[in-house]
Design a protein around this motif. Sequence first.
Motif, PDB file in Angstrom:
ATOM      1  N   VAL A   6       0.843  -1.212   0.000  1.00 13.77           N
ATOM      2  CA  VAL A   6       0.000   0.000   0.000  1.00 13.77           C
ATOM      3  C   VAL A   6       0.867   1.247   0.000  1.00 13.77           C
ATOM      4  N   ASN A   7       1.944   1.239   0.786  1.00 17.86           N
ATOM      5  CA  ASN A   7       2.850   2.398   0.823  1.00 17.86           C
ATOM      6  C   ASN A   7       3.519   2.624  -0.522  1.00 17.86           C
ATOM      7  N   ARG A   8       3.947   1.559  -1.169  1.00 21.44           N
ATOM      8  CA  ARG A   8       4.572   1.702  -2.500  1.00 21.44           C
ATOM      9  C   ARG A   8       3.577   2.246  -3.510  1.00 21.44           C
ATOM     10  N   SER A   9       2.355   1.755  -3.411  1.00 20.77           N
ATOM     11  CA  SER A   9       1.314   2.254  -4.309  1.00 20.77           C
ATOM     12  C   SER A   9       1.055   3.739  -4.067  1.00 20.77           C
ATOM     13  N   ALA A  10       1.016   4.132  -2.788  1.00 19.25           N
ATOM     14  CA  ALA A  10       0.797   5.548  -2.454  1.00 19.25           C
ATOM     15  C   ALA A  10       1.966   6.399  -2.928  1.00 19.25           C
ATOM     16  N   VAL A  11       3.201   5.909  -2.790  1.00 20.01           N
ATOM     17  CA  VAL A  11       4.383   6.644  -3.244  1.00 20.01           C
ATOM     18  C   VAL A  11       4.316   6.841  -4.754  1.00 20.01           C
ATOM     19  N   LYS A  12       3.921   5.810  -5.498  1.00 21.63           N
ATOM     20  CA  LYS A  12       3.816   5.932  -6.954  1.00 21.63           C
ATOM     21  C   LYS A  12       2.760   6.969  -7.339  1.00 21.63           C
ATOM     22  N   LYS A  13       1.634   6.944  -6.630  1.00 18.89           N
ATOM     23  CA  LYS A  13       0.568   7.908  -6.924  1.00 18.89           C
ATOM     24  C   LYS A  13       0.988   9.317  -6.583  1.00 18.89           C
ATOM     25  N   ILE A  14       1.690   9.487  -5.475  1.00 20.46           N
ATOM     26  CA  ILE A  14       2.165  10.833  -5.056  1.00 20.46           C
ATOM     27  C   ILE A  14       3.193  11.325  -6.053  1.00 20.46           C
ATOM     28  N   ARG A  15       4.122  10.470  -6.443  1.00 25.65           N
ATOM     29  CA  ARG A  15       5.156  10.870  -7.404  1.00 25.65           C
ATOM     30  C   ARG A  15       4.542  11.136  -8.771  1.00 25.65           C
ATOM     31  N   GLY A  16       3.470  10.460  -9.087  1.00 24.25           N
ATOM     32  CA  GLY A  16       2.809  10.659 -10.365  1.00 24.25           C
ATOM     33  C   GLY A  16       1.922  11.908 -10.349  1.00 24.25           C
ATOM     34  N   GLY A  17       1.772  12.526  -9.205  1.00 24.82           N
ATOM     35  CA  GLY A  17       1.002  13.751  -9.091  1.00 24.82           C
ATOM     36  C   GLY A  17      -0.499  13.512  -9.018  1.00 24.82           C
ATOM     37  N   ARG A  18      -0.922  12.364  -8.673  1.00 18.20           N
ATOM     38  CA  ARG A  18      -2.362  12.076  -8.606  1.00 18.20           C
ATOM     39  C   ARG A  18      -2.998  12.655  -7.342  1.00 18.20           C
ATOM     40  N   TYR A  19      -2.228  12.947  -6.299  1.00 21.22           N
ATOM     41  CA  TYR A  19      -2.820  13.486  -5.062  1.00 21.22           C
ATOM     42  C   TYR A  19      -2.536  14.936  -4.921  1.00 21.22           C
TER      43      TYR A  19
END
Length: 139
Positions: free
Chosen positions: A126-139
């Motif tokens: 879940v943390n890796r998924s959140a990091v990818k989303k944050i780095r991708g600018g989705r949040y």
Amino acid sequence: MFFVASDYEYALLDKKVKETEKLSFLRKEINTNFDLVLLRFKELSKYRSYNSDELSKQGILLEDIQSANYKIKDLIDKKPKASLSFDLYEKLNNNIGAMANLQDSLFTSRYSIESYRDQLNDCLRVNRSAVKKIRGGRY
């Protein structure tokens, strides 16, 4: 007098034979239950995975061990008189109880460790998924 004495002697011998047969049967029952315990411990040592099916089988085997151990204890309590071999049976019975409790506690600990490992892996995913989303600018 000879016939009365021989009848009395036969009665004493018959009583002794019955006691010996009872003792032999008791020992045979105890040994049979010890064999069952040994077999269950051997079966228990084969399990290495921590899935629910194997844990259920391990629980059943431990229950069989405890059940046989209680039967042995009941049989030991039926002993006709004090005997060194029954003292040995009693010591073995106590050791089996301790081993079964230890084995149960080890399986519980292993299951807990495996469960915590799964939870940590889920958190990491879940943390890796959140990091990818944050780095991708989705949040």
